[in-house]
Structures are given as C-alpha cells and as structure tokens.
Design a protein around this motif. Structure first.
Motif, PDB file in Angstrom:
ATOM      1  N   VAL A  49     -22.395   5.559   4.515  1.00 31.07           N
ATOM      2  CA  VAL A  49     -21.638   5.363   3.269  1.00 31.07           C
ATOM      3  C   VAL A  49     -20.493   6.368   3.190  1.00 31.07           C
ATOM      4  O   VAL A  49     -19.359   6.009   2.877  1.00 31.07           O
ATOM      5  N   PHE A  50     -20.787   7.624   3.477  1.00 26.92           N
ATOM      6  CA  PHE A  50     -19.760   8.664   3.418  1.00 26.92           C
ATOM      7  C   PHE A  50     -18.628   8.366   4.392  1.00 26.92           C
ATOM      8  O   PHE A  50     -17.449   8.461   4.032  1.00 26.92           O
ATOM      9  N   ASN A  51     -18.964   7.983   5.612  1.00 23.50           N
ATOM     10  CA  ASN A  51     -17.936   7.677   6.617  1.00 23.50           C
ATOM     11  C   ASN A  51     -17.051   6.513   6.189  1.00 23.50           C
ATOM     12  O   ASN A  51     -15.859   6.497   6.493  1.00 23.50           O
ATOM     13  N   LYS A  52     -17.627   5.559   5.477  1.00 20.85           N
ATOM     14  CA  LYS A  52     -16.846   4.404   5.034  1.00 20.85           C
ATOM     15  C   LYS A  52     -15.998   4.722   3.803  1.00 20.85           C
ATOM     16  O   LYS A  52     -14.938   4.128   3.612  1.00 20.85           O
ATOM     17  N   THR A  53     -16.430   5.680   2.970  1.00 22.99           N
ATOM     18  CA  THR A  53     -15.792   5.847   1.662  1.00 22.99           C
ATOM     19  C   THR A  53     -14.985   7.129   1.475  1.00 22.99           C
ATOM     20  O   THR A  53     -14.145   7.174   0.590  1.00 22.99           O
ATOM     21  N   ILE A  60     -15.347   0.909  -4.973  1.00 21.87           N
ATOM     22  CA  ILE A  60     -16.506   0.088  -4.672  1.00 21.87           C
ATOM     23  C   ILE A  60     -16.528  -0.227  -3.181  1.00 21.87           C
ATOM     24  O   ILE A  60     -15.484  -0.365  -2.551  1.00 21.87           O
ATOM     25  N   ALA A  61     -17.737  -0.299  -2.638  1.00 22.11           N
ATOM     26  CA  ALA A  61     -17.901  -0.644  -1.224  1.00 22.11           C
ATOM     27  C   ALA A  61     -19.131  -1.539  -1.091  1.00 22.11           C
ATOM     28  O   ALA A  61     -20.042  -1.492  -1.921  1.00 22.11           O
ATOM     29  N   PHE A  62     -19.140  -2.345  -0.051  1.00 23.98           N
ATOM     30  CA  PHE A  62     -20.285  -3.180   0.274  1.00 23.98           C
ATOM     31  C   PHE A  62     -20.735  -2.797   1.662  1.00 23.98           C
ATOM     32  O   PHE A  62     -19.938  -2.853   2.607  1.00 23.98           O
ATOM     33  N   LEU A  63     -21.983  -2.386   1.782  1.00 22.43           N
ATOM     34  CA  LEU A  63     -22.490  -1.911   3.064  1.00 22.43           C
ATOM     35  C   LEU A  63     -23.972  -2.229   3.160  1.00 22.43           C
ATOM     36  O   LEU A  63     -24.726  -1.991   2.212  1.00 22.43           O
ATOM     37  N   GLU A  64     -24.382  -2.775   4.283  1.00 17.66           N
ATOM     38  CA  GLU A  64     -25.783  -3.081   4.565  1.00 17.66           C
ATOM     39  C   GLU A  64     -26.421  -3.931   3.466  1.00 17.66           C
ATOM     40  O   GLU A  64     -27.569  -3.730   3.082  1.00 17.66           O
ATOM     41  N   GLY A  65     -25.649  -4.861   2.921  1.00 18.59           N
ATOM     42  CA  GLY A  65     -26.165  -5.754   1.889  1.00 18.59           C
ATOM     43  C   GLY A  65     -26.323  -5.109   0.527  1.00 18.59           C
ATOM     44  O   GLY A  65     -27.057  -5.625  -0.316  1.00 18.59           O
ATOM     45  N   LEU A  66     -25.648  -3.992   0.303  1.00 22.10           N
ATOM     46  CA  LEU A  66     -25.742  -3.282  -0.968  1.00 22.10           C
ATOM     47  C   LEU A  66     -24.370  -3.097  -1.585  1.00 22.10           C
ATOM     48  O   LEU A  66     -23.366  -3.022  -0.875  1.00 22.10           O
ATOM     49  N   THR A  67     -24.327  -3.005  -2.903  1.00 23.35           N
ATOM     50  CA  THR A  67     -23.103  -2.707  -3.638  1.00 23.35           C
ATOM     51  C   THR A  67     -23.116  -1.219  -3.955  1.00 23.35           C
ATOM     52  O   THR A  67     -24.092  -0.707  -4.509  1.00 23.35           O
ATOM     53  N   ILE A  68     -22.046  -0.537  -3.613  1.00 25.29           N
ATOM     54  CA  ILE A  68     -21.971   0.905  -3.812  1.00 25.29           C
ATOM     55  C   ILE A  68     -20.715   1.220  -4.607  1.00 25.29           C
ATOM     56  O   ILE A  68     -19.614   0.855  -4.199  1.00 25.29           O
ATOM     57  N   VAL A  69     -20.888   1.883  -5.746  1.00 24.26           N
ATOM     58  CA  VAL A  69     -19.737   2.375  -6.502  1.00 24.26           C
ATOM     59  C   VAL A  69     -19.707   3.883  -6.333  1.00 24.26           C
ATOM     60  O   VAL A  69     -20.754   4.523  -6.237  1.00 24.26           O
ATOM     61  N   TYR A  70     -18.497   4.429  -6.269  1.00 22.75           N
ATOM     62  CA  TYR A  70     -18.401   5.860  -5.977  1.00 22.75           C
ATOM     63  C   TYR A  70     -17.155   6.470  -6.596  1.00 22.75           C
ATOM     64  O   TYR A  70     -16.228   5.781  -6.981  1.00 22.75           O
ATOM     65  N   LYS A  71     -17.210   7.801  -6.683  1.00 24.14           N
ATOM     66  CA  LYS A  71     -16.100   8.555  -7.254  1.00 24.14           C
ATOM     67  C   LYS A  71     -16.082   9.910  -6.571  1.00 24.14           C
ATOM     68  O   LYS A  71     -17.127  10.521  -6.345  1.00 24.14           O
ATOM     69  N   GLY A  72     -14.886  10.399  -6.249  1.00 23.74           N
ATOM     70  CA  GLY A  72     -14.729  11.715  -5.651  1.00 23.74           C
ATOM     71  C   GLY A  72     -14.131  12.692  -6.638  1.00 23.74           C
ATOM     72  O   GLY A  72     -13.358  12.303  -7.517  1.00 23.74           O
ATOM     73  N   SER A  73     -14.527  13.956  -6.509  1.00 21.51           N
ATOM     74  CA  SER A  73     -13.984  14.996  -7.378  1.00 21.51           C
ATOM     75  C   SER A  73     -13.980  16.311  -6.610  1.00 21.51           C
ATOM     76  O   SER A  73     -15.040  16.800  -6.238  1.00 21.51           O
ATOM     77  N   ILE A  74     -12.824  16.862  -6.385  1.00 20.69           N
ATOM     78  CA  ILE A  74     -12.611  18.114  -5.657  1.00 20.69           C
ATOM     79  C   ILE A  74     -13.356  18.075  -4.330  1.00 20.69           C
ATOM     80  O   ILE A  74     -12.840  17.572  -3.357  1.00 20.69           O
TER      81      ILE A  74
END
Length: 178
Positions: A49-53, A60-74
């Motif tokens: 997940v980290f490598n993709k995002t 939002i990302a879709f990986l291994e049949g899952l929905t992943i929402v994410y946010k980065g901060s510093i």
C-alpha cells in the motif's frame, strides 16, 4: 459475485494503520481476522500500500480487492481500508475524523515524534471511532469529548498515577451523585 457478499453490513472498516514516511508501521489495527492473519502478511500488505500511495496525489487506491483511502501529513501517512464494495465516502469520513481528532490532540503538530509521544491518546481516538470494524463516530468533536482530551490539559502520559486515580475517583463520584 454471490448476493451474500453484497449485503449491507455494519462491519465496514477492515483495517486502520499509520505509517511513517519510510513505510514503517507506527500503529495498525486489523478488524477482519481472515484478511491478513499473520503479522508478516499485514506488514507485506502495508508495504505494498505504501509503495503504491506514498508518491501519489490521490486520496483513494484499490489494491488486492480492497478500497483504501489515505492522507499524508508531514512525515505520516494515514490509511483506512474497506472492502471493494464499501462506500468510499464513509471510509473518507472515518479518515477525516481520525486525522482531525489527532490534529487536535497533537496541537496541530501531526508528525511522527508527536504521534509517538502521545500514543495513548492515539489509541483512544481510534477505539472511539471504530470498534471491531464498526464505525461508531465520524465527528471529531464527539470523539474528543468521549476521550475527554483537551489541548490545554496534560496528556495522559504526563500525569502521575495518583492524578489519574484521583480524576477517576472524581468522575465515579459525580456519576453516582447524578
């Protein structure tokens, strides 16, 4: 796809995790024991997940049949994982609640060092938002009120055991008197 997998369910969140800017786990909670049963599988999933995002500007990302929402901060990345059929807006509301609640607890200083210094509050926030994969709360003000955590108070880690016990006694006394 069978119709049983499309039935509505309260168990909307499969996992929540926070990684640093190198992809190292700082916090993770997996709510579906069948998803990634071993620590090795969980860390491998988190690395993928980290490598993709981590370089993407998406939310939002879709990986291994899952929905992943994410946010980065510093130097942190926050992730909320749901099934492929899960509503992305619901997952995003959980992510925003998590981020906003932690931002308040960390006094707007959402970075690795501060997060690690306040892990007790971080776990309380996660547990107030999600319980066993069920979303309990998506309003950061309600979460902060439930964990009784205010920016002007000392964090739990800075209180002595005697102070914590005294506070607990006072709360019990007031709840009995009501």
């Amino acid at each position: 796809m069978d119709s049983a997998s499309l039935q509505p369910s309260l168990y909307t969140v499969k996992a929540v995790f926070i990684l640093d800017n190198d992809g190292n786990r700082l916090l993770s909670k997996y709510y579906d024991p069948e998803l990634y049963p071993s620590m090795k599988e969980q860390k491998n999933f988190e690395r993928n997940v980290f490598n993709k995002t981590h370089k993407a500007d998406n939310e939002i990302a879709f990986l291994e049949g899952l929905t992943i929402v994410y946010k980065g901060s510093i130097d942190l990345f926050f992730y909320v994982v749901g099934s492929a059929q899960e509503n992305e807006l619901m997952l995003m509301s959980v992510l925003n609640c998590l981020f906003d609640s932690l931002s308040h607890i960390l006094r707007k200083n959402v970075e690795r060092r501060c997060l690690l210094d306040n892990m007790d509050g971080v776990f309380l926030v996660v547990d107030e938002i999600i319980d066993g994969g069920v979303i309990l709360e998506s309003d950061p003000q309600q979460v902060l009120q439930k964990v009784n955590y205010r920016a002007d108070e000392n964090p739990l880690s800075e209180q002595s055991v005697a102070q914590v016990l005294q506070s607990a006694k006072e709360q019990i006394k007031w709840s009995i008197l009501k």
